[in-house]
Scaffold this motif. Structure first.
Motif, PDB file in Angstrom:
ATOM      1  N   ASN A  32       0.824  -1.217   0.000  1.00  0.00           N
ATOM      2  CA  ASN A  32       0.000   0.000   0.000  1.00  0.00           C
ATOM      3  C   ASN A  32       0.852   1.259   0.000  1.00  0.00           C
ATOM      4  OD1 ASN A  32      -1.572  -1.905   2.495  1.00  0.00           O
ATOM      5  ND2 ASN A  32      -2.296  -1.818   0.385  1.00  0.00           N
ATOM      6  N   SER A  33       2.037   1.192  -0.593  1.00  0.00           N
ATOM      7  CA  SER A  33       2.956   2.326  -0.548  1.00  0.00           C
ATOM      8  C   SER A  33       2.375   3.552  -1.223  1.00  0.00           C
ATOM      9  CB  SER A  33       4.288   1.936  -1.205  1.00  0.00           C
ATOM     10  OG  SER A  33       4.821   0.781  -0.598  1.00  0.00           O
ATOM     11  N   ARG A  34       1.664   3.397  -2.365  1.00  0.00           N
ATOM     12  CA  ARG A  34       1.111   4.551  -3.089  1.00  0.00           C
ATOM     13  C   ARG A  34       0.091   5.295  -2.241  1.00  0.00           C
ATOM     14  NH1 ARG A  34       1.804   4.958  -8.466  1.00  0.00           N
ATOM     15  NH2 ARG A  34      -0.198   6.024  -8.640  1.00  0.00           N
ATOM     16  N   HIS A  35      -0.683   4.563  -1.463  1.00  0.00           N
ATOM     17  CA  HIS A  35      -1.699   5.223  -0.645  1.00  0.00           C
ATOM     18  C   HIS A  35      -1.061   5.933   0.539  1.00  0.00           C
ATOM     19  CE1 HIS A  35      -4.050   2.897  -3.312  1.00  0.00           C
ATOM     20  NE2 HIS A  35      -4.028   1.759  -2.616  1.00  0.00           N
ATOM     21  N   PHE A  36      -0.039   5.330   1.152  1.00  0.00           N
ATOM     22  CA  PHE A  36       0.622   5.989   2.271  1.00  0.00           C
ATOM     23  C   PHE A  36       1.359   7.241   1.808  1.00  0.00           C
ATOM     24  CE2 PHE A  36      -0.390   2.415   4.823  1.00  0.00           C
ATOM     25  CZ  PHE A  36      -0.198   2.805   6.134  1.00  0.00           C
ATOM     26  N   LYS A  37       1.844   7.240   0.582  1.00  0.00           N
ATOM     27  CA  LYS A  37       2.475   8.444   0.033  1.00  0.00           C
ATOM     28  C   LYS A  37       1.460   9.405  -0.564  1.00  0.00           C
ATOM     29  CE  LYS A  37       6.746   5.974  -1.048  1.00  0.00           C
ATOM     30  NZ  LYS A  37       7.670   5.553  -2.122  1.00  0.00           N
ATOM     31  N   SER A  38       0.182   8.957  -0.641  1.00  0.00           N
ATOM     32  CA  SER A  38      -0.922   9.764  -1.172  1.00  0.00           C
ATOM     33  C   SER A  38      -0.572  10.342  -2.540  1.00  0.00           C
ATOM     34  CB  SER A  38      -1.268  10.890  -0.181  1.00  0.00           C
ATOM     35  OG  SER A  38      -2.478  11.498  -0.532  1.00  0.00           O
ATOM     36  N   LEU A  39      -0.091   9.471  -3.417  1.00  0.00           N
ATOM     37  CA  LEU A  39       0.309   9.924  -4.747  1.00  0.00           C
ATOM     38  C   LEU A  39      -0.894  10.387  -5.572  1.00  0.00           C
ATOM     39  CD1 LEU A  39       2.966   7.199  -5.658  1.00  0.00           C
ATOM     40  CD2 LEU A  39       3.316   9.464  -4.657  1.00  0.00           C
ATOM     41  N   ALA A  40      -2.064   9.822  -5.282  1.00  0.00           N
ATOM     42  CA  ALA A  40      -3.251  10.210  -6.048  1.00  0.00           C
ATOM     43  C   ALA A  40      -3.695  11.632  -5.741  1.00  0.00           C
ATOM     44  CB  ALA A  40      -4.397   9.239  -5.763  1.00  0.00           C
ATOM     45  N   THR A  41      -3.269  12.183  -4.592  1.00  0.00           N
ATOM     46  CA  THR A  41      -3.671  13.545  -4.222  1.00  0.00           C
ATOM     47  C   THR A  41      -2.488  14.501  -4.199  1.00  0.00           C
ATOM     48  OG1 THR A  41      -3.435  13.008  -1.894  1.00  0.00           O
ATOM     49  CG2 THR A  41      -5.612  12.683  -2.879  1.00  0.00           C
ATOM     50  N   GLY A  42      -1.372  14.107  -4.772  1.00  0.00           N
ATOM     51  CA  GLY A  42      -0.239  15.025  -4.840  1.00  0.00           C
ATOM     52  C   GLY A  42       0.919  14.696  -3.926  1.00  0.00           C
ATOM     53  N   GLY A  43       0.807  13.650  -3.142  1.00  0.00           N
ATOM     54  CA  GLY A  43       1.929  13.233  -2.290  1.00  0.00           C
ATOM     55  C   GLY A  43       2.212  14.148  -1.118  1.00  0.00           C
ATOM     56  N   ASN A  44       1.182  14.799  -0.597  1.00  0.00           N
ATOM     57  CA  ASN A  44       1.366  15.740   0.510  1.00  0.00           C
ATOM     58  C   ASN A  44       1.312  15.013   1.850  1.00  0.00           C
ATOM     59  OD1 ASN A  44      -1.275  15.084   0.016  1.00  0.00           O
ATOM     60  ND2 ASN A  44      -2.098  17.060   0.689  1.00  0.00           N
ATOM     61  N   VAL A  45       2.313  14.154   2.128  1.00  0.00           N
ATOM     62  CA  VAL A  45       2.408  13.429   3.398  1.00  0.00           C
ATOM     63  C   VAL A  45       3.786  13.684   3.997  1.00  0.00           C
ATOM     64  CG1 VAL A  45       0.792  11.643   2.668  1.00  0.00           C
ATOM     65  CG2 VAL A  45       3.236  11.320   2.296  1.00  0.00           C
ATOM     66  N   SER A  46       3.903  13.369   5.276  1.00  0.00           N
ATOM     67  CA  SER A  46       5.177  13.563   5.946  1.00  0.00           C
ATOM     68  C   SER A  46       6.187  12.505   5.486  1.00  0.00           C
ATOM     69  CB  SER A  46       5.004  13.468   7.469  1.00  0.00           C
ATOM     70  OG  SER A  46       4.665  12.151   7.846  1.00  0.00           O
ATOM     71  N   GLN A  47       7.438  12.854   5.639  1.00  0.00           N
ATOM     72  CA  GLN A  47       8.490  11.933   5.236  1.00  0.00           C
ATOM     73  C   GLN A  47       8.489  10.666   6.089  1.00  0.00           C
ATOM     74  OE1 GLN A  47      12.351  13.711   5.310  1.00  0.00           O
ATOM     75  NE2 GLN A  47      13.377  11.931   4.396  1.00  0.00           N
ATOM     76  N   ALA A  48       8.162  10.788   7.373  1.00  0.00           N
ATOM     77  CA  ALA A  48       8.141   9.627   8.258  1.00  0.00           C
ATOM     78  C   ALA A  48       7.056   8.647   7.851  1.00  0.00           C
ATOM     79  CB  ALA A  48       7.947  10.076   9.700  1.00  0.00           C
ATOM     80  N   LEU A  49       5.862   9.169   7.513  1.00  0.00           N
ATOM     81  CA  LEU A  49       4.772   8.295   7.092  1.00  0.00           C
ATOM     82  C   LEU A  49       5.076   7.644   5.758  1.00  0.00           C
ATOM     83  CD1 LEU A  49       1.975   7.403   8.061  1.00  0.00           C
ATOM     84  CD2 LEU A  49       0.988   9.187   6.636  1.00  0.00           C
ATOM     85  N   ALA A  50       5.699   8.389   4.848  1.00  0.00           N
ATOM     86  CA  ALA A  50       6.066   7.819   3.554  1.00  0.00           C
ATOM     87  C   ALA A  50       7.104   6.711   3.721  1.00  0.00           C
ATOM     88  CB  ALA A  50       6.593   8.911   2.634  1.00  0.00           C
ATOM     89  N   LEU A  51       8.011   6.881   4.692  1.00  0.00           N
ATOM     90  CA  LEU A  51       9.025   5.852   4.941  1.00  0.00           C
ATOM     91  C   LEU A  51       8.385   4.576   5.467  1.00  0.00           C
ATOM     92  CD1 LEU A  51      12.054   5.164   5.017  1.00  0.00           C
ATOM     93  CD2 LEU A  51      12.108   6.069   7.345  1.00  0.00           C
ATOM     94  N   VAL A  52       7.423   4.713   6.378  1.00  0.00           N
ATOM     95  CA  VAL A  52       6.712   3.543   6.884  1.00  0.00           C
ATOM     96  C   VAL A  52       5.920   2.869   5.773  1.00  0.00           C
ATOM     97  CG1 VAL A  52       4.884   2.784   8.448  1.00  0.00           C
ATOM     98  CG2 VAL A  52       6.623   4.379   9.250  1.00  0.00           C
ATOM     99  N   GLY A  53       5.366   3.675   4.871  1.00  0.00           N
ATOM    100  CA  GLY A  53       4.544   3.128   3.802  1.00  0.00           C
ATOM    101  C   GLY A  53       5.294   2.271   2.812  1.00  0.00           C
ATOM    102  N   GLU A  54       6.624   2.320   2.805  1.00  0.00           N
ATOM    103  CA  GLU A  54       7.391   1.494   1.872  1.00  0.00           C
ATOM    104  C   GLU A  54       7.130   0.009   2.102  1.00  0.00           C
ATOM    105  OE1 GLU A  54       9.189   2.325  -0.620  1.00  0.00           O
ATOM    106  OE2 GLU A  54       9.142   4.502  -0.375  1.00  0.00           O
ATOM    107  N   LYS A  55       6.844  -0.378   3.346  1.00  0.00           N
ATOM    108  CA  LYS A  55       6.642  -1.800   3.640  1.00  0.00           C
ATOM    109  C   LYS A  55       5.229  -2.086   4.143  1.00  0.00           C
ATOM    110  CE  LYS A  55      10.252  -1.783   6.407  1.00  0.00           C
ATOM    111  NZ  LYS A  55      11.338  -2.209   7.331  1.00  0.00           N
ATOM    112  N   ALA A  56       4.298  -1.174   3.958  1.00  0.00           N
ATOM    113  CA  ALA A  56       2.938  -1.345   4.475  1.00  0.00           C
ATOM    114  C   ALA A  56       2.139  -2.278   3.571  1.00  0.00           C
ATOM    115  CB  ALA A  56       2.249   0.010   4.584  1.00  0.00           C
ATOM    116  N   CYS A  57       1.518  -3.270   4.174  1.00  0.00           N
ATOM    117  CA  CYS A  57       0.648  -4.196   3.425  1.00  0.00           C
ATOM    118  C   CYS A  57      -0.587  -4.504   4.252  1.00  0.00           C
ATOM    119  CB  CYS A  57       1.405  -5.467   3.055  1.00  0.00           C
ATOM    120  SG  CYS A  57       2.095  -6.349   4.465  1.00  0.00           S
ATOM    121  N   TYR A  58      -1.148  -3.470   4.886  1.00  0.00           N
ATOM    122  CA  TYR A  58      -2.302  -3.660   5.763  1.00  0.00           C
ATOM    123  C   TYR A  58      -3.488  -4.262   5.018  1.00  0.00           C
ATOM    124  CZ  TYR A  58       0.119  -0.637   9.137  1.00  0.00           C
ATOM    125  OH  TYR A  58       1.019  -0.102  10.019  1.00  0.00           O
ATOM    126  N   GLN A  59      -3.712  -3.820   3.780  1.00  0.00           N
ATOM    127  CA  GLN A  59      -4.910  -4.232   3.039  1.00  0.00           C
ATOM    128  C   GLN A  59      -4.685  -5.492   2.222  1.00  0.00           C
ATOM    129  OE1 GLN A  59      -7.529  -2.523   3.847  1.00  0.00           O
ATOM    130  NE2 GLN A  59      -6.288  -1.026   4.994  1.00  0.00           N
TER     131      GLN A  59
END
Length: 1373
Positions: free
Chosen positions: A420-447
């Motif tokens: 779920n990296s694209r959603h944690f980086k919110s690429l669909a809305t412009g990627g306006n997320v914090s760097q820490a959350l984007a780093l965690v999202g690299e390995k996120a597979c919650y869904q």
């Protein structure tokens, strides 16, 4: 922190306020508003309600143990004073044991073929997009990247396709899914922030939610709660919102409120507590718990009846990229079911148990955590004891929570998990997320991984997989299919004993479960036996077949015995093994280990018959004997076993059968006496087998008399007394049936075999005799022993002494009832102390000494004993008697006269003098006796004697020395005495210690001159002047020179050594005029060695003291030495065979060259009369060496000058480049007035430009406070902006007081470097690695002036130093 104190209102008056950590709940991290307006967390926490139920965070140490998990006893309280400190929860990490037991294949991994095919087909044919999310309840729903939700039933048939591609283009990809408890509603979250609710019965869109959270953020999680009208969601901004669904007048609506503001810290994961239908009435469900995982801690809040923050738990230190995980599960602990929250971030899984007491108090109890050596990216419960984890390498781990064991590791690489990296980086809305959350999202597979009712569903890019726990039968069959019978049996046994993990499908009470598993194990055993018989190699070496059955049969035996089914082993399995004779033999031989260890005590008759036949035919009689003595005698064919034992001399087995089977304890003794009796009576030595039989007989008699069975166990209590009487009566028979005329043949046989051990057997037996009849037997046996052994020449003194030692011990006991005639002891004493008999002297003395030590002295007349011992030279007996009378001085005479113990006298005297129990008179007598024999003691051992004197006779040392004659003996004693004195008593002196050292020095000069110099160098106890006089008296020039140098008289030392050298040269000159016999050649060699040693001492002396002298004095000394060496050549007395003097002369010249200038040496040589006629060949090498050295030094000087010039030019050029660099302003305006620097056309306007790029008007800078420093002749400037920013660290610049500029210029009078220029200069210096060549040459010059120990100075190699020259050799080849 003042506001955080109000958080304590969370607890009621009955809560443990003193245990609440103020930092456990951070007000600044949360923003939990109410329904209409968004208040702060403080206002919510300060809200007081009368109906509020008490909540307590409780320490497990004060709880009733009945309410605590068995594995939580080592946990700590969340409500303790350290509950907010992460270090408080940091326990010693215990790694999971991966191979502790056999678990088999625990998890079944199956691909959902239908769903996988539909996913691929939908992506290819209808452009549904790639799968992005999955959830499972009564149905399986898969979300796609084009906004569609595919709903599948339990048969993997596609029921609904929710949404359209048009909606997908507007909302983006499906980023989160959730199904409610009754499987009637589906919530979908999208990448662009919208949410939709669908009716799963008809596929109708019920709600489209667009304003529940701030726009521009993706939905990361959406979760239904147990309440179908309540859900929660979280977005890529880190905020969490509550969704309340309402339907009024047919209109559907959704109200949201913010539970957690992302501006205070992002939440990565949310998980509400959802109860299964079995636990819907659990009291905890009334609070609607919600767990939140932020980047720093875990929070648990209650949504009902009002919003409450229950607890926080900070993470331990972990990788910032680790993904927080949460999972709820109802777990049964101690017959009570409570919810457990498992959470992790990194490699450690923590557990919290939450329960509600009957009184309404809520307790949160921390359980034991699990540490794994991997980074966890997914965490799910599959049942109350088992968790399924996925690590960052896509390895799936099945972990048992109570035992913390990893049961299985499975590779998910083929699944190709969806992240779920694209959603944690919110690429669909412009990627306006914090760097820490984007780093965690690299390995996120919650869904991508979902769990429901014991199933784990994984979503891949092109497939879906389901995983469930295998039943216990499936796990066993899985091993059987791979022919892993041993592992299958081990796993089945763990099911049988209840130690297996993740057990599924095994129900009922323990006895019933054991019966079911036992039947399965029997089935496996039969399969294993059939498989082994089929796989047995039919051809080949017999060893291969034996090894095959050695690997199989022990397993069959072990598990049959574990299942307590020996009937199965000996009937059905043995019948199958009989088909192969090799298998039969291996089976019978393997039974031995089980019989010997008492795991098998009874064998069927057929098995026992085969066992006897097999062991007998294969010569395994020792093995057969070990088996027989461990088997139940009722299972033996006594007649057959006895026959085999007699034929093969299996006496242990024979004794066991007679004793246990027939209660006959005499017949075995008769047979054993028949073995050892004849050779002893004939005087023959026994063979090794007969010795073993004799020892066996003694042990057997001892066991019978002590009430123990032979070789194992005990005699029945009702037979113990009867057997003792039988054995006594048999042993004391006057005559046996054999044709022997000796009285008491059995007693004599045992005495001749081993007197000491037989008497020990009787001694142990006598200790247990208490009744009157036994005491009578005891006296009778003693009388027989005296009758047999006394006055019998067949017995040695040692044997007779052993008898009387035995009797003395028995007589010395307080409850003694024996009677022995005292005349017998006198008779034995005279026998042992016969003066004319020198044979066995030591043996007779030891026997008598042992007899006295055990109490026999009371049986003798001491005066008579003393007289006989003196006549027999029994010094140890005399010592024993003298010590008893405290006549210790006479014991010293005994030690000195005894050649065997003479060396022990030193330790004996030391022990006597050290014991405080001796009186002063006794110690004085010992001291006098020691002084009387002191010379004899010193001759015996000088070192030990000196140690004795140092410890106890230091005051009599003068008396001792006066008794010793001058010589090496006195020298060695005095040297050892002074050395030990200085070692053990440093800092103390004796009144005459100075005289002792003087005496020692005199002895060294006379008797050990080779040790003299070493003594002078190591000792500090002598007086210098006296030592010089003594060494001069005995003409030891080397020692005298050392002492004079130590005194500071360098010239005197040099003169003494030089005179000694001259004397040796004179001897050499005198010997050269004589003939050359062998002795004279050796004499000349010795003289040459002494000359070389003297010369080396002189050279070393000159080098050590040259720095203290002036140059003329140095020349005078060295030239006198050179003149001494060249004197024999002037006399013309040196022949060609003394060329070694030329080498010594060259060594002196080389040594001089470092201290005396070379021209002076050449001039001195040329002025010598030897070279008046032009014979320069001998000094040719020296002159050429000087010239080569000059050439080398000239080259070194030129190279050094070149390097210096190069370095200087390089440094100055780079410095000039850095200083004269042009400056460019950052802007065209003044940094103070913000106007253009050409604000006026006045040519007198001055402008300052600093190296940092800031530009100022001089007038503006002057008006600034504390910027300009007025001086008499000039004004110093610093950049106002830089000095303000860096707190005065700006560099100062100076300009002329009067100057004009009509353009942008840089003006200065004294150049200094600013901060950037210094950084550039440092970078330039770093480019040149290694030390400066100038510093190397300076070090060379320093060493050349201060360490003049050779012609050249050794320079350590440095990087960048390329000069690789070396001086030529100076010595002649």
């Amino acid at each position: 922190m003042s506001e955080s104190l109000d958080a304590c209102s969370l607890l009621s008056s009955s809560s443990q306020l003193d245990q609440m950590d103020e930092e456990a709940i951070d007000d600044k991290e949360f923003d939990i508003p109410q329904v209409y307006t968004p208040p702060t967390l403080e206002s919510i926490l300060n809200e007081l309600e009368d109906e509020e139920e008490p909540f307590v965070l409780e320490d497990t140490c004060v709880l009733n143990t009945e309410n605590i998990d068995a594995h939580s006893c080592d946990t700590a309280s969340l409500a303790s004073s350290d509950s907010g400190d992460p270090a408080h929860f940091k326990r010693k990490k215990r790694p999971v044991e991966l191979k502790a037991t056999i678990h088999g294949s625990v998890l079944r991994n199956s691909m959902l073929q239908g769903i996988s095919a539909q996913i691929v087909s939908a992506a290819d044919k209808v452009d549904a997009g790639l799968p992005t999310a999955i959830t499972v309840a009564g149905v399986i729903v898969v979300g796609t990247s084009h906004g569609l939700a595919l709903v599948f039933d339990n048969n993997q048939a596609l029921r609904l396709c929710l949404g359209t591609k048009t909606t997908g283009a507007e909302f983006g990809a499906v980023s989160a899914l959730s199904i409610n408890n009754d499987c009637s509603r589906l919530l979908c979250g999208f990448a662009k922030g919208q949410m939709t609710m669908w009716d799963l019965a008809n596929g109708k869109l019920l709600r489209t939610i667009t304003d529940a959270h701030p726009p521009g953020t993706a939905i990361l999680h959406v979760k239904f709660t147990d309440d179908p009208t309540l859900a929660v969601c979280s977005d890529s901004g880190g905020s969490v919102f509550e969704l309340a669904f309402r339907r009024v007048m047919g209109l559907r609506s959704c109200d949201s409120r913010c539970l957690f503001s992302g501006s205070k810290g992002e939440v990565c994961c949310i998980e509400p507590l959802r109860a299964s239908p079995d636990f819907t009435d659990h009291p905890i469900t009334h609070y609607s718990l919600l767990a939140l995982a932020s980047l720093t801690k875990i929070l648990v809040i209650g949504l009902k009846p009002s919003l409450k923050v229950w607890m926080t738990f900070p993470y331990s230190k972990s990788d910032p990229s680790s993904v927080p995980q949460l999972a709820w599960q109802f777990v049964s602990v101690q017959s009570a079911v409570n919810p457990f929250l498992a959470f992790c971030k990194g490699d450690t899984v923590h557990f919290l148990m939450i329960k509600r007491e009957e009184m309404g108090a809520i307790h949160v109890i921390k359980q034991r955590h699990i540490h794994l050596s991997c980074d966890i990216i997914s965490l799910n419960w599959i049942n109350g004891c088992t968790l399924v984890l996925v690590d960052s390498h896509e390895k799936l781990l099945i972990v048992d929570r109570p035992s913390q064991e990893v049961l299985e590791i499975m590779d998910l690489e083929q699944v190709q998990l969806v992240y779920n990296s694209r959603h944690f980086k919110s690429l669909a809305t412009g990627g306006n997320v914090s760097q820490a959350l984007a780093l965690v999202g690299e390995k996120a597979c919650y869904q991508s991984i979902s769990s429901y009712a014991g199933h784990i569903v994984c979503l891949g890019t092109k497939s879906a997989h389901t995983m469930t726990l295998r039943t216990w039968r499936e796990r066993i069959d899985c091993m059987l299919n791979q022919d892993h019978f041993v592992e299958a049996l081990s796993l089945a046994w763990s099911f049988h004993e209840g130690t297996a993990k993740a057990v599924v499908g095994l129900c009922g009470d323990p006895l019933k479960r054991k019966g079911i598993v036992g039947d399965k194990m029997l089935e496996i055993l039969f399969q294993f036996a059939d498989h082994a018989m089929k796989r047995c190699p039919e051809h080949g070496r017999i060893q291969v077949m034996e090894q095959h059955f050695h690997d199989v049969i022990p397993i069959l035996i072990d598990f049959c015995l574990l299942l307590q089914r020996p009937d199965l082993l000996f009937d059905q399995l043995y019948a199958r093994l009989l088909e192969n004779p090799v298998a039969k033999g291996v089976f019978l031989e393997l039974l031995e280990s089980y019989i010997v260890t008492n795991r098998l005590g009874h064998l069927p008759t057929t098995i026992m018959k085969d066992l006897l036949a097999h062991y007998n035919s294969n010569g395994l009689m020792d093995n057969l004997e070990r088996c027989i003595v461990h088997l139940d005698v009722t299972s033996l064919d006594i007649q057959q076993v006895v026959q085999v034992c007699w034929e093969n001399q299996l006496y242990d087995a024979m004794i066991y059968v007679f004793n246990s089977g027939m209660n006959d304890y005499i017949t075995p003794m008769e047979k054993l006496f028949a073995v050892i009796g004849p050779p002893l009576r004939e005087g023959r030595s026994l063979t090794a087998e007969e010795v073993v039989m004799g020892n066996k007989l003694l042990v057997y008699i001892s066991c019978c008399l002590a009430g123990r069975a032979y070789p194992l166990g005990n005699i029945p209590e009702d037979l113990v007394v009867q057997i003792k009487i039988q054995v006594f009566e048999y042993l004391i028979l006057l005559h046996t049936g054999e044709s022997s005329s000796d009285a008491y043949p059995l007693i004599q046989t045992l005495l001749h075999f081993d007197t000491r051990e037989f008497l020990n057997v009787l001694a142990m037996t006598f200790e247990d005799l208490n009744d009157k009849q036994a005491i009578e037997y005891q006296q009778r046996i003693v009388d027989i022993l005296l009758q047999v052994m006394v006055d019998n020449p067949d017995f040695t003194p040692c044997q007779v002494g052993g008898l009387f030692t035995f009797l003395a011990r028995q007589l010395s006991k307080p409850n003694n009832t024996l009677f022995v005639n005292r005349k017998l002891f006198d008779q034995v004493l005279e026998f042992l102390c016969r003066s004319g008999d020198a044979s066995r002297h030591t043996e007779r003395q030891q026997v008598l000494l042992q007899l006295l030590q055990v109490g026999g002295v009371v049986q003798f007349d001491e005066e008579k004993l003393l007289t006989l011992s003196q006549r027999a030279n029994f010094y140890q007996i005399l010592e024993f008697l003298y010590e008893k009378k405290h006549m210790y001085d006479k014991t010293i005479d005994c030690y000195l006269k005894d050649p065997l113990r003479k060396g022990e006298i030193f330790s004996y005297i030391h022990e006597l003098m050290s014991m405080a129990s001796h009186s002063s008179e006794e110690k004085q007598a010992i001291k006098n006796k020691t002084l009387q024999h002191i010379q004899e003691l010193i001759i015996l051992d000088q070192s030990k004697s000196a140690n004795l004197v140092v410890s106890h006779l230091v005051e009599e040392v003068d008396q001792i020395i006066s008794k010793l004659p001058d010589g090496e003996l006195l020298l060695q004693f005095l040297s050892s005495f002074l050395e030990l004195r200085e070692r053990h008593y440093p800092g103390t002196t004796l009144p005459m210690e100075h005289e002792l050292h003087k005496h020692l020095l005199d002895l060294l000069c006379r008797f050990a001159p080779q040790q003299l110099l070493n003594f002078l160098q190591t000792s500090q106890q002598y007086r210098l002047e006296e030592a010089i006089q003594i060494t001069e008296k005995y003409h030891h020039s080397e020692a005298t020179g050392y002492l004079l140098e130590k005194k500071g008289d360098f010239y005197g030392a040099f003169t003494v050594l030089l005179e000694a050298l001259k004397a040796q040269l004179c001897l050499l000159t005198a010997d050269s005029t004589r003939g050359q016999s062998e002795d004279e050649k050796e004499n000349e060699s010795a003289i040459l060695r002494r000359i070389e040693n003297s010369l080396n001492n002189l050279v070393a002396l000159g080098h050590r003291n040259s720095q203290k002298l002036q140059q003329p004095q140095i020349k005078e000394l060295w030239f006198s030495l050179l003149e001494t060496l060249m004197t024999p050549r002037k006399q013309g007395a040196i022949s060609a065979k003394f060329v070694v003097l030329e080498d010594l002369t060259m060594n002196v010249l080389n040594s001089m060259s470092t201290l005396v200038s070379l021209p002076a040496i050449i001039q001195q040589i040329l002025q010598n009369p030897i070279y008046e006629r032009g014979k320069f060949a001998e000094i040719q090498v020296l002159i050429l060496g000087m010239l080569d050295t000059f050439s080398y030094e000239q080259t070194l000087f030129e190279t050094t000058t070149s390097l210096l010039n190069h370095d200087l030019h390089w440094s100055l050029s780079h410095l000039r480049t850095a200083v004269t660099r042009g400056l460019h302003p950052r802007q065209d305006s003044c940094n103070i007035c913000l106007q253009q620097y050409k604000r006026w056309q006045d040519s007198a306007e001055q402008i300052l430009l600093f190296s940092c790029g800031h530009l100022y008007h001089v007038q503006c800078l002057q008006q600034t406070v504390d910027c300009g420093l007025a001086c008499a002749s000039e004004q110093q400037w610093s950049c106002y902006k830089c000095s303000t920013t860096h707190r005065g660290r700006g560099r100062q610049y100076t300009i002329p007081k009067k100057s004009r500029s009509t353009s942008l210029v840089q003006v200065f009078q004294e150049v200094t470097l600013d901060f950037q220029q210094e950084q550039s200069w440092d970078q330039l210096r770093c480019l040149y690695k290694g030390p400066s060549r100038l510093s190397i040459l300076a070090e060379l010059s320093h060493r050349h002036h201060n360490e003049r120990t050779g012609i050249l100075v050794q320079v350590p190699a440095q990087e960048g130093f390329s000069l690789k020259l070396s001086p030529p050799p100076l010595l002649e080849e």
